[in-house]
Write an enzyme that holds these catalytic residues in place. Structure first.
Site, short mmCIF file in Angstrom:
data_model
loop_
_atom_site.label_atom_id
_atom_site.label_comp_id
_atom_site.label_asym_id
_atom_site.label_seq_id
_atom_site.Cartn_x
_atom_site.Cartn_y
_atom_site.Cartn_z
N GLU A 1 30.90 42.80 42.04
CA GLU A 1 29.72 43.16 41.26
C GLU A 1 28.60 42.13 41.35
O GLU A 1 27.45 42.43 41.03
CB GLU A 1 30.11 43.42 39.80
CG GLU A 1 31.05 44.60 39.65
CD GLU A 1 31.26 45.02 38.21
OE1 GLU A 1 30.27 45.03 37.44
OE2 GLU A 1 32.39 45.36 37.84
N THR B 1 34.21 38.80 41.68
CA THR B 1 34.08 40.25 41.74
C THR B 1 33.03 40.67 42.75
O THR B 1 32.09 39.91 43.04
CB THR B 1 33.69 40.79 40.34
OG1 THR B 1 33.36 42.17 40.43
CG2 THR B 1 32.47 40.05 39.79
#
Length: 354
Positions: free
Chosen positions: A135, A133
């Site tokens: 993130e 991801t």
């Protein structure tokens, strides 16, 4: 090829499985524990195909992983099995540590043991593709924080995870790269932006808003709703992932984004506008929007630079945010039975991560 897909009953994993079965001649072994977000109903369209098989296995179970490798003898692994919801990681981080870190380690070791038994040509052709991801990179400057061009995440952006979820994914990324460096296991890593589309479990923003809107419930917006995400249609992501596992270079990282930076409030308002057109009622759906206390440690902006994917693997997203979101809303309107089944007994769209 014969591809082992972990987490193949989840949102992105099921899109990958459907893409491979429907668009290639490859075979898929879907390995999934079937936690709350894993749903075999997402694979009804392919589950009778002779090139598809399913194994209900936890990636933390080494003995079962060894059995699966020895039975099916895959040519590649696409590792998508993960706990993935930030709010749940705030409420209960232990599951994220166990699945995303310990599970990835266990899978790497099972893969390495199997890979070491292969002939030289098969060893060289083998791939372990780890799907991660954006993130893990933390967050980027927001338009209200600086003037001029804003930076994007690239493949060399430093890691700075903010939540238990992103920290556990960052750890798994590091493990995958270490198994290449130390043991020679041929690994590739991809980092993607926020996915959306059909078969998305309704704890995430877009399906939650669609279903709440239809039921006349509040449409919760964290803080001011000015958090920015880059939105990637899940079927575009599935195409990208297949390109990477078949054409990507060992040891490389590829960032996959949708080229659609949108504030959360704009996303919700767009959903409301689509529903106003498709399922009109006496009041605009936007009147159901409510503002709630922000998530702890909430990242303000994510945005991915996908230049490497475009230049090296000739991939571009096919859907704009407008076309992809409309298809998504239409899918949820047409698949209310699926929506009910995935929520029965597990989750009723209550807020998590307070």
């Amino acid at each position: 090829m014969k591809i082992l897909v972990t987490g193949g009953a989840g949102f992105i994993g099921s899109a990958v499985v459907r893409h491979i079965i429907n668009n290639t001649n490859d075979s898929v072994i879907n390995l999934d524990k079937l936690t709350y977000a894993g749903n075999l109903e997402s694979l009804v369209s392919v589950d009778s195909n002779e090139r598809y098989s399913f194994e209900q296995v936890d990636i933390c179970n080494r003995a079962e992983l060894d059995r699966v490798f020895n039975t099916h003898k895959p040519d590649a692994v696409m590792h998508l099995a993960a706990e993935s919801h930030v709010d749940r990681s705030i409420t209960g981080p232990a599951d994220f540590i166990q699945t995303n870190i310990v599970g990835t380690y266990t899978l790497l070791e099972a893969t390495r043991a199997y890979w070491n038994t292969l002939a030289d040509d098969a060893k060289k052709a083998f791939r372990f593709h780890h799907i991660s991801t954006d993130e893990v990179y933390g967050d980027l400057p927001h338009p209200d924080e600086q003037d001029g061009p804003l930076p994007l995440f690239t493949e060399t952006t430093s890691y700075a995870p903010s939540s238990p979820y992103s920290a556990s994914k960052a750890s798994s990324d590091h493990l995958v790269r270490a198994w290449l460096r130390t043991y020679g296991l041929p690994t590739i890593v991809t980092n993607c932006s926020n996915n959306y589309g059909p078969y998305h479990f309704p704890e995430k923003l877009i399906p939650l808003v669609i279903l709440n809107a239809l039921e006349g419930k509040a449409l919760p917006i964290y803080g001011k709703g000015d958090q920015i995400r880059d939105w990637l249609y899940v079927e575009d992501h599935a195409r990208a992932l297949y390109k990477v596992v078949t054409q990507g270079q060992v040891g490389e990282t590829y960032n996959i984004g949708g080229h659609n930076e949108k504030q959360n409030l704009e996303v919700v308002q767009t959903i409301c506008n689509i529903l106003d057109a498709l399922v009109p009622k006496d009041k605009p759906y936007a009147e159901q929007i409510t503002y709630v206390t922000d998530r702890p440690g909430h990242d303000r902006r994510y945005a991915i630079d996908s230049t490497k994917m475009s230049q090296e693997l000739n991939w571009q997203p096919q859907e704009t945010f407008e076309t992809g979101l409309r298809q998504t809303v239409e899918w949820y309107l047409a698949n209310q039975t699926w929506c009910q089944h995935v929520q029965d007994g597990s989750y009723q769209r209550e807020r998590l991560g307070i």
